[in-house]
Scaffold this active site. Structure first.
Site, PDB file in Angstrom:
ATOM      1  N   HIS A   1       0.876  -1.175   0.000  1.00 53.69           N
ATOM      2  CA  HIS A   1       0.000   0.000   0.000  1.00 53.69           C
ATOM      3  C   HIS A   1       0.912   1.223   0.000  1.00 53.69           C
ATOM      4  O   HIS A   1       1.887   1.283   0.752  1.00 53.69           O
ATOM      5  CB  HIS A   1      -0.853   0.016   1.267  1.00 53.69           C
ATOM      6  N   GLY A   2       0.611   2.177  -0.834  1.00 57.73           N
ATOM      7  CA  GLY A   2       1.438   3.381  -0.896  1.00 57.73           C
ATOM      8  C   GLY A   2       2.826   3.077  -1.439  1.00 57.73           C
ATOM      9  O   GLY A   2       3.043   2.062  -2.105  1.00 57.73           O
TER      10      GLY A   2
END
Length: 138
Positions: free
Chosen positions: A9-10
């Site tokens: 994520h990210g």
């Protein structure tokens, strides 16, 4: 040699890849895949397929993913489920795990997965200072 996809994520995947390169050197056949807030599962599948294409069709591939059950895991698990003979998926990505993956790329998937599970667990430690020796330990 084992190919590796680092996913998160990210931008965590990009950052941890950079950190590992600072310690272990730049690696071939390693790709980072990020899942950004404005993206969906189809975007992840496309990114994974682009990375896999760059490795070649006969590559053994290890997915190192940040979190069990998250979108990067779910998308990767769909791909791995169709290619269990030459792909594996491991979650809980941390820097000791990634560095050890680089050092162990000659292992088979069956060997490296349990090895990296132990490495990841061993990478979690705490510093316990004894009060009267605290200054001596630092």
């Amino acid at each position: 040699m084992l190919s590796i996809i680092i996913a998160s994520h990210g931008k965590f995947a990009d950052g941890i890849k950079q950190s590992a390169e600072m310690i272990f050197g730049q690696q071939e056949n390693v790709s980072s895949v990020t899942f950004m807030p404005d993206e969906g599962p189809d975007d992840l599948i496309k990114k994974y397929n682009d990375a896999l294409e760059s490795f070649g069709s006969d590559a053994s591939v290890l997915f190192l993913v940040d979190l069990w059950g998250g979108s990067p895991f779910n998308a990767a698990s769909r791909i791995v489920a169709e290619h269990t003979d030459h792909m594996a998926l491991l979650t809980g990505l941390n820097l000791p795990m990634l560095i050890e993956a680089y050092a162990s790329r000659s292992m088979s998937l069956d060997e490296i997965v349990p090895h990296l599970e132990e490495t990841a667990k061993d990478g979690v430690k705490h510093l316990e200072l004894v009060e009267d020796q605290g200054d001596d330990l630092l």
